[in-house]
Design a protein around this motif. Sequence first.
Motif, PDB file in Angstrom:
ATOM      1  N   SER A   1      -7.220   3.273   2.166  1.00 56.81           N
ATOM      2  CA  SER A   1      -6.815   1.962   2.696  1.00 56.81           C
ATOM      3  C   SER A   1      -6.732   1.990   4.214  1.00 56.81           C
ATOM      4  O   SER A   1      -7.151   1.044   4.894  1.00 56.81           O
ATOM      5  CB  SER A   1      -5.465   1.550   2.101  1.00 56.81           C
ATOM      6  OG  SER A   1      -5.528   1.456   0.688  1.00 56.81           O
TER       7      SER A   1
ATOM      8  N   TRP B   1      -5.249   7.181  -1.917  1.00 59.07           N
ATOM      9  CA  TRP B   1      -5.563   5.755  -1.826  1.00 59.07           C
ATOM     10  C   TRP B   1      -4.980   5.157  -0.555  1.00 59.07           C
ATOM     11  O   TRP B   1      -5.521   4.200   0.001  1.00 59.07           O
ATOM     12  CB  TRP B   1      -5.070   5.031  -3.067  1.00 59.07           C
ATOM     13  CG  TRP B   1      -5.878   5.347  -4.279  1.00 59.07           C
ATOM     14  CD1 TRP B   1      -5.535   6.175  -5.319  1.00 59.07           C
ATOM     15  CD2 TRP B   1      -7.191   4.877  -4.574  1.00 59.07           C
ATOM     16  NE1 TRP B   1      -6.541   6.248  -6.243  1.00 59.07           N
ATOM     17  CE2 TRP B   1      -7.581   5.449  -5.813  1.00 59.07           C
ATOM     18  CE3 TRP B   1      -8.081   4.029  -3.920  1.00 59.07           C
ATOM     19  CZ2 TRP B   1      -8.810   5.192  -6.395  1.00 59.07           C
ATOM     20  CZ3 TRP B   1      -9.304   3.766  -4.506  1.00 59.07           C
ATOM     21  CH2 TRP B   1      -9.671   4.342  -5.727  1.00 59.07           C
TER      22      TRP B   1
ATOM     23  N   THR C   1       0.811  -1.225   0.000  1.00 56.88           N
ATOM     24  CA  THR C   1       0.000   0.000   0.000  1.00 56.88           C
ATOM     25  C   THR C   1       0.845   1.277   0.000  1.00 56.88           C
ATOM     26  O   THR C   1       0.339   2.342  -0.376  1.00 56.88           O
ATOM     27  CB  THR C   1      -0.938   0.017   1.211  1.00 56.88           C
ATOM     28  OG1 THR C   1      -0.185  -0.213   2.415  1.00 56.88           O
ATOM     29  CG2 THR C   1      -2.002  -1.063   1.095  1.00 56.88           C
TER      30      THR C   1
END
Length: 373
Positions: free
Chosen positions: A298, A294, A287
């Motif tokens: 997440s 994003w 990630t």
Amino acid sequence: MRLQLPISYLARSTAPSWLGRHFLLAWHAVILVVSWYPFSGWRYTGEPVLAFLFYPLPYYHTLTDNTLNVLAYIPLGYAWALYFRCRWHAPLAALLLAAMLSGTVEFVQQFLPDRVASNLDLFYNALGGLLGALLAGLMSKLLVLRSWHVWRQRWLREGAQADFGLTLMVLWLLTQLNPAVPLFGVVVQPTGLPQPWVSPIGNAILFLRVLESLGVMLSLTAVGLLIATLLAHRRDAVKGISSLVLLALLVKIVFAGALLKPAEFLAWFNLNVLIGALAAGFLLAVTLRFKRRWQALSALLCVVLAQWVEELWPLTAQPASMSGLFKWHYGHLRDFGGLTQTLSEVWPWLAGLYLVWLTLVDWRRSGQPTILG
């Protein structure tokens, strides 16, 4: 000798910082939680409500009480002095404001069971506020505050978002102070007799272990991604997350040594915690390649799923059973546990609001969304 500031600092230093105000509000909340927990059992004894102000001194005097009363208000006085920019009147203002807060706390404590309103507490709280303000003035003279601003501009994003996020991380570290709670964990394994519960799978022990590891994985991933969203440069993400993990580990070790019985020193660590932390490392490796918005999404998903894991956890840690782990017998153990428990319950909501805010702002500033980059 003049302090040479980096060009990047000079270019970004015009943005106002809200960190001091965020911390000031947060520390007010910490004091109120510690002083009024568990917020139940209200009663009126019939005694005049301002009688505690005129009790003969020393009244309800213990060295531990007095020391903690001073220490608890030093950060408050420090934050008030920063609010007043460490001017000549800052110590006096911090003294008066700390006394006002302490007076309110002591007044309300008259109506709570197991609490004692004390004019001596008010005196030591006000003294702590004054000492904190004087400490802030001294550090400003030594250019410590200027060095902090240089460090902040080097490592963190500018703006109110980063200030609020950094305050969130300080509050998260406070949730890790309780050495009876697993490192990075969102569930607590209770001691004592097993509680009635029917496992959804045949192997109940395996189900509990998976839940505990899953909670650690989600919690650590969320916090790691939150740190990544605060940093000014993506290249510093691994360094920032590693520093946070080491700091949380150090906090656990110090408080475990100070509060837990020697035989229970590792109550906060087990194989489930290790497996969850390793899984979090794998998730973070993936990630951290995402764009910032994003990463925020997440992290928000991990926060929500961690709360779901906590809801699924079938066992409840009772204060009476958990107290057997500690060697600290003072009444402050109740306040300490109340603080970490309350912050653990409130923090996911604050983190969720911050991550939603961050996502919306970044999405508005950017064009079409792409995950990697």
